[in-house]
Design an enzyme around this catalytic site. Structure first.
Site, PDB file in Angstrom:
ATOM      1  N   ASP A   1      33.139  -2.033 -34.862  1.00 16.37           N
ATOM      2  CA  ASP A   1      33.510  -0.929 -33.975  1.00 16.37           C
ATOM      3  C   ASP A   1      34.989  -0.556 -34.154  1.00 16.37           C
ATOM      4  O   ASP A   1      35.804  -1.395 -34.521  1.00 16.37           O
ATOM      5  CB  ASP A   1      33.229  -1.338 -32.525  1.00 16.37           C
ATOM      6  CG  ASP A   1      33.206  -0.150 -31.590  1.00 16.37           C
ATOM      7  OD1 ASP A   1      33.059   0.993 -32.069  1.00 16.37           O
ATOM      8  OD2 ASP A   1      33.333  -0.353 -30.369  1.00 16.37           O
TER       9      ASP A   1
ATOM     10  N   ASN B   1      23.591   6.334 -31.601  1.00  9.70           N
ATOM     11  CA  ASN B   1      24.628   7.072 -32.339  1.00  9.70           C
ATOM     12  C   ASN B   1      24.191   8.482 -32.755  1.00  9.70           C
ATOM     13  O   ASN B   1      25.027   9.302 -33.144  1.00  9.70           O
ATOM     14  CB  ASN B   1      25.119   6.282 -33.567  1.00  9.70           C
ATOM     15  CG  ASN B   1      25.972   5.087 -33.209  1.00  9.70           C
ATOM     16  OD1 ASN B   1      25.940   4.047 -33.873  1.00  9.70           O
ATOM     17  ND2 ASN B   1      26.769   5.202 -32.152  1.00  9.70           N
TER      18      ASN B   1
END
Ligand code: IPE
Ligand code: IPE
Ligand code: MG
Length: 232
Positions: free
Chosen positions: A12, A60
Site C-alpha cells: 500500500d 479497487n
C-alpha cells in the site's frame, strides 16, 4: 519460533508516494513494481517458500477508469516482461482472485505464466489480483454447492476446516506473517480466512520505498513474537 514459510504483503501507499512528488498516482504503481521485484528476490534468497502480495482488490474497481486501466496495463506488462526473470530465479507463479471482470487477454497471460513456471521449485509467488477475502470464501461455498448439485448421490453434509481450505483460490499454507506498508491499520478484505493467526507487521514505509531492510525488519519483529494460538 516457527520458521516463516509464507509472507503476505498488502503493498500500500503507491498513490501517496507519487502525490508527494507531485506526480500522477500511476507513477507510484510503476515504481511499486521495482519494490516487488526486489522483495520477491530477497524473500527467495532468505528461503521463504511462499510470498503472497495484494496487487488489486475487488474494491479497487471503484477507482477512476484511468487508474484501473493503468493498473490492468501494468499487470499485463509485468506478466510479459517478468517471464524470463521468474524462470531464471526458479519462481513458481500463481494468482489468487476472481476472474470476473478481468480482461480476457490478461487472463490468458496469467494462464501462460502459471503454465510455464508450474514446474519451478523455488519460491511460490502468489499475486492476489481482483482478490477479496469475502469473495474467496463465497466462491469456495459456491463451488461446494455446485459439486453437491452435480453429485446428488454423494452430497457433502458437513465439511471440516481442512476440507474447506481446499476450495479456496489457492490452497497454500497459511501466512505466518502479514505485512502492510504505508501505516494503515486495516486488513482491507485481504486473506480473511488465512490470516486468522498471522502475526501482523505494519510499517510507515510507502510501498515504492520498501527495501530489503524493511523485509528484514519485519522478519526480525516476527522473530520476537510470542505466538500462543490461544494457548498459554
Ligand atoms: C496500493 O497503493 C496499490 C493498489 C491498491 C493497487 P494505493 O494506490 O492504494 O496507494 P495509496 O494508498 O492511495 O497511497
Ligand atoms: C488494499 O489497499 C489493496 C491493495 C493493496 C491492492 P487499498 O488502498 O485499496 O485499501 P484501503 O482503501 O486503504 O482500505
Ligand atoms: Mg491504498
Amino acid at each position: 519460533m516457527d520458521i516463516i514459510k509464507h509472507i503476505a504483503i498488502i503493498m500500500d501507499g503507491n498513490g501517496r508516494w507519487a502525490e508527494r512528488r507531485g506526480l500522477l498516482r500511476t507513477f507510484g504503481h510503476n515504481e511499486g513494481v521495482n519494490s516487488l521485484r526486489c522483495t520477491l528476490e530477497h524473500a527467495g534468497k532468505l528461503g521463504i517458500k511462499y510470498l503472497t502480495v495484494f496487487a488489486f482488490s475487488t474494491e479497487n474497481w471503484k477507482r477512476s477508469t484511468e487508474e484501473v486501466n493503468a493498473l490492468m496495463k501494468l499487470f499485463k506488462l509485468y506478466l510479459k516482461n517478468e517471464e524470463k526473470n521468474l524462470m531464471e530465479k526458479n519462481v513458481k507463479f500463481l494468482v489468487s482472485g476472481s476472474k470476473i471482470g478481468v480482461p480476457e487477454d490478461l487472463l490468458e497471460r496469467i494462464e501462460h505464466l502459471k503454465k510455464v513456471t508450474a514446474n519451478n521449485t523455488g519460491i511460490v509467488f502468489n499475486v492476489a489480483f481482483n482478490y477479496g477475502g469475502r469473495s474467496e470464501i463465497i466462491d469456495a461455498v459456491n463451488l461446494i454447492l455446485k459439486e453437491n448439485r452435480e453429485n446428488i448421490e454423494n452430497t457433502k453434509k458437513e465439511i471440516t476446516e481442512e476440507e474447506f481450505s481446499k476450495y479456496l483460490y489457492n490452497d497454500l499454507p497459511y501466512p505466518e506473517l502479514l505485512i502492510r506498508t504505508s501505516g494503515e491499520f486495516r486488513i482491507s478484505n485481504f486473506l480473511l480466512w488465512q490470516i486468522a493467526y498471522s502475526e501482523i507487521y505494519i510499517c510507515d514505509t510507502l510501498w515504492p520505498d520498501f527495501s530489503e531492510k524493511d523485509l528484514d525488519d519485519a522478519i526480525a519483529s516476527y522473530n520476537q513474537r510470542d505466538r500462543r494460538f490461544g494457548g498459554i
